[in-house]
Design an enzyme around this catalytic site. Structure first.
Site, PDB file in Angstrom:
ATOM      1  CB  THR A 184      -0.887   0.053   1.256  1.00  0.00           C
ATOM      2  OG1 THR A 184      -0.015  -0.011   2.376  1.00  0.00           O
ATOM      3  CG2 THR A 184      -1.858  -1.083   1.301  1.00  0.00           C
ATOM      4  CD  GLU A 329      -5.220  -1.904   1.752  1.00  0.00           C
ATOM      5  OE1 GLU A 329      -5.505  -1.319   0.691  1.00  0.00           O
ATOM      6  OE2 GLU A 329      -4.604  -1.360   2.683  1.00  0.00           O
ATOM      7  CE  LYS A 438     -12.299  13.622  12.504  1.00  0.00           C
ATOM      8  NZ  LYS A 438     -10.968  13.101  12.193  1.00  0.00           N
ATOM      9  CD1 TRP A 443     -16.377  15.517  11.296  1.00  0.00           C
ATOM     10  CD2 TRP A 443     -16.372  13.636  10.074  1.00  0.00           C
ATOM     11  NE1 TRP A 443     -15.980  14.500  12.115  1.00  0.00           N
ATOM     12  CE2 TRP A 443     -15.971  13.333  11.394  1.00  0.00           C
ATOM     13  CE3 TRP A 443     -16.438  12.612   9.135  1.00  0.00           C
ATOM     14  CZ2 TRP A 443     -15.650  12.036  11.778  1.00  0.00           C
ATOM     15  CZ3 TRP A 443     -16.108  11.329   9.530  1.00  0.00           C
ATOM     16  CH2 TRP A 443     -15.716  11.050  10.847  1.00  0.00           C
TER      17      TRP A 443
HETATM   18  P1  AMP Z   1      -4.616   2.773  -3.016  1.00  0.00           P
HETATM   19  O1  AMP Z   1      -4.631   1.597  -2.110  1.00  0.00           O
HETATM   20  O2  AMP Z   1      -3.305   3.448  -3.118  1.00  0.00           O
HETATM   21  O3  AMP Z   1      -5.185   2.417  -4.343  1.00  0.00           O
HETATM   22  O4  AMP Z   1      -5.578   3.872  -2.392  1.00  0.00           O
HETATM   23  C1  AMP Z   1      -6.923   3.580  -2.115  1.00  0.00           C
HETATM   24  C2  AMP Z   1      -7.642   4.820  -1.691  1.00  0.00           C
HETATM   25  O5  AMP Z   1      -7.753   5.736  -2.783  1.00  0.00           O
HETATM   26  C3  AMP Z   1      -9.073   4.577  -1.264  1.00  0.00           C
HETATM   27  O6  AMP Z   1      -9.173   4.087   0.041  1.00  0.00           O
HETATM   28  C4  AMP Z   1      -9.683   5.947  -1.436  1.00  0.00           C
HETATM   29  O7  AMP Z   1      -9.405   6.786  -0.340  1.00  0.00           O
HETATM   30  C5  AMP Z   1      -8.967   6.484  -2.649  1.00  0.00           C
HETATM   31  N1  AMP Z   1      -9.802   6.302  -3.847  1.00  0.00           N
HETATM   32  C6  AMP Z   1      -9.768   5.316  -4.754  1.00  0.00           C
HETATM   33  N2  AMP Z   1     -10.683   5.519  -5.726  1.00  0.00           N
HETATM   34  C7  AMP Z   1     -11.340   6.658  -5.407  1.00  0.00           C
HETATM   35  C8  AMP Z   1     -12.410   7.404  -6.002  1.00  0.00           C
HETATM   36  N3  AMP Z   1     -12.984   7.054  -7.151  1.00  0.00           N
HETATM   37  N4  AMP Z   1     -12.804   8.521  -5.367  1.00  0.00           N
HETATM   38  C9  AMP Z   1     -12.246   8.923  -4.200  1.00  0.00           C
HETATM   39  N5  AMP Z   1     -11.226   8.272  -3.609  1.00  0.00           N
HETATM   40  C10 AMP Z   1     -10.775   7.148  -4.202  1.00  0.00           C
END
Ligand code: AMP
Length: 545
Positions: A184, A329, A438, A443
């Site tokens: 991640t 994940e 916050k 929020w």
């Molecule tokens: P990653 O594991 O690096 O792919 O990051 C995942 C995170 O990216 C998610 O938990 C979200 O916070 C953000 N994310 C992914 N797709 C979107 C989307 N379409 N809109 C807003 N946030 C997103």
């Protein structure tokens, strides 16, 4: 009584076998770091992937060992990928855009046995290798002529596989075997390893092929901008071969002009990328008065998609934007913003609010919203809470047991996102739990503010962060990177937001910056922004709310 259907393990090698046999002539187009375009087919890449398997076996690589790649999207990367997983090794995609210390941490944690790298990554490897003693071999994804000069021993991919047979046994193992490892982004703490299985990625590929997901077909030409090192390129490395979609792999050149050129020259019909990529392509199109050729639809995900991108692509270029949400994940795709029947019947303007949501759940998965104590919250489109997800394509823990037990008592994984879910099942991200502002016990969504602000005609990128406030705990400030050659006053942005947001959401300050930094997966890097803004103080005593 048991069913009487054939019991065939869901191992990923079968997907590439299928592509070679039934879509063998479909092309895979790659562009290298110098801009040269080369072509192969599924049958050609499959034969070479078998050679990779034999070369790995000749080196003694065994089931479960980690074979790392440090590479951009290209056919050799894809061949190495299937060559490794076909023999039960674990393909570990390293992200070349991370800092060397982070990559070293990750490669050590994974205990990578070897690295297959793009030649451009040679300087990075010079720094990295002394820190990662588990790596015994380095192969550069090039021919002999393309070999970089290095102080360490390495081989070129082409001579490494040249003498190997194109026949190799694949599969024949348990479908629950690990296939891929991806860390991640590590926006908080150390990066954590997500370990995909053959079965989970196989099922994910089928899930994403639904019409209400990515809807790839044999008629598609897919420009795969989303990197293979980021969550299996949204599973497209598996789903495109399933249906014989032509693949266009753009390598390291991810600027607007280079991508646009490929869209036209290769007849791209579909693409998947984060929003910032589309911002670059649209800026390039505006400058050059270009068009998007055969492009029909794009999936935008990884970060919330600004309304201006959805409208511009639709109104000016006839391209449909579908938003997708997921995370490393979750394999990664989990929700997609396709319209239901009643929304599809509405005029485009009224469909936009639903396109701005992250979408509806794919089958096999379950979602819930909870408060901090784990109590379920209603799906009324207004109540927001922690978003939790469950299913066979969702992580049950991290590699090496990092982070401990990550599932709640009902088996749900906490995504770290704060969201709403409406009565039609559309999920909408309010924010990452750590980014939400916050203010006075309520929020404010930094995502919503950013997406509206970036619609200002002079804005290139916008980011909103919370800053400490004596009375309200936190207040939002807006950072703006203007388009090249533009100038603007703070007032312009405040006026632009006025009427579009609740009054108490109005940022307390607008700060113009030269650069809004992007992280290693192309998303706005709020961690770095917060570091850069350390010491910033609000310009007044703060009775703004
Ligand atoms: P990653 O594991 O690096 O792919 O990051 C995942 C995170 O990216 C998610 O938990 C979200 O916070 C953000 N994310 C992914 N797709 C979107 C989307 N379409 N809109 C807003 N946030 C997103």
């Amino acid at each position: 009584m048991q069913g009487l259907m054939q019991d065939v393990p869901l191992t990923l090698d079968r997907l590439f076998d299928h592509a070679a046999r039934w879509h063998g002539a479909r092309e895979i187009v790659s562009r290298d770091a110098d801009g040269r375009v080369s072509r192969t087919t599924y049958a050609g890449a499959h034969a070479r992937a078998k050679q990779v398997s034999n070369a790995l076996r000749a080196m003694g690589v065994r089931e479960g060992e980690r074979v790392a790649t440090l590479a951009w999207n290209g056919a050799r990367h894809l061949e190495a990928w299937y060559g490794a997983i076909g023999i039960g090794a674990v393909l570990h995609t390293l992200n070349p855009r991370l800092f060397p210390e982070q990559i070293a941490y990750i490669a050590n944690h994974a205990q990578d046995r070897m690295i297959l790298a793009d030649p451009g990554c040679a300087p990075l490897l010079e720094t990295l290798l002394p820190q990662v003693p588990s790596v015994r071999d380095v192969i550069f994804l090039c021919d002999e002529a393309g070999m970089p000069r290095t102080s360490f021993a390495a081989r070129d991919y082409e001579s490494w596989i040249a003498d190997q047979s194109q026949q190799a046994a694949w599969g024949g193992f348990d479908e629950r075997l690990a296939a891929g490892l991806c860390y991640t982004s590590g926006t908080t703490g150390n990066p954590k390893g997500v370990l995909y299985g053959h079965r989970s990625n196989y099922i994910h590929a089928l899930m994403t092929l639904q019409v209400d997901a990515l809807a790839l077909s044999a008629r598609d030409t897919v420009l795969l901008v989303v990197p293979m090192y980021h969550a299996n390129a949204w599973g497209v490395v598996y789903s495109a071969p399933c249906v014989g979609a032509k693949l266009v792999l753009p390598g390291q050149r991810l600027d607007g002009a280079s991508l646009h050129e490929l869209i036209l020259s290769e007849g791209v019909t579909y693409s998947a990328a984060v929003p910032t990529v589309w911002q670059m392509i649209l800026a390039h199109l505006k400058e050059t008065k270009g068009n998007l050729g055969k492009l029909e639809r794009v999936t935008i995900g990884g970060a919330a998609c600004p309304e201006s991108i959805i409208r511009t692509l639709h109104d000016e270029y006839g391209v449909d934007v579908i938003q997708g949400w997921g995370m490393t994940e979750t394999s990664p795709l989990a929700t997609v913003s396709h319209p239901t029947a009643e929304i599809a019947a509405l005029p485009f303007d009224q469909q936009v609010p639903f396109k701005l949501k992250q979408g509806r759940l794919l089958c096999n998965l379950d979602l819930k919203l909870t408060d901090d104590e784990g109590r379920r919250l209603p799906h009324d489109g207004k109540t927001f809470g922690r978003l939790k997800i469950k299913g066979e394509t969702i992580a049950s823990g991290y590699f090496g047991g990092e982070g401990g037990d990550v599932l709640d008592e009902e088996g749900f994984f906490d995504t770290g996102d704060v969201s709403t879910i409406d009565a039609r099942g559309y999920m909408q991200i309010t924010d990452r739990a750590k980014d939400v502002i916050k203010s006075g016990g309520e929020w404010i969504s930094s995502i919503d503010l950013e997406n509206i602000a970036v619609g200002h005609p002079k804005a290139h990128l916008c980011a909103v962060i919370g800053v400490t406030h004596p009375k309200w705990d936190e207040r939002p400030i807006l950072l703006v990177q203007l388009k090249p050659g533009e100038s603007a006053e703070k007032r312009d942005f405040i006026d632009f937001l006025d009427g579009k947001i609740a009054k108490w959401w109005m940022p307390d300050d607008v700060v113009f910056v030269d650069e809004i930094p992007l992280g290693a997966t192309g998303k706005i890097d709020k961690k770095l922004i917060r570091q850069r803004m350390q010491g910033y103080a609000l310009p007044f005593d703060g009775t703004s709310r």
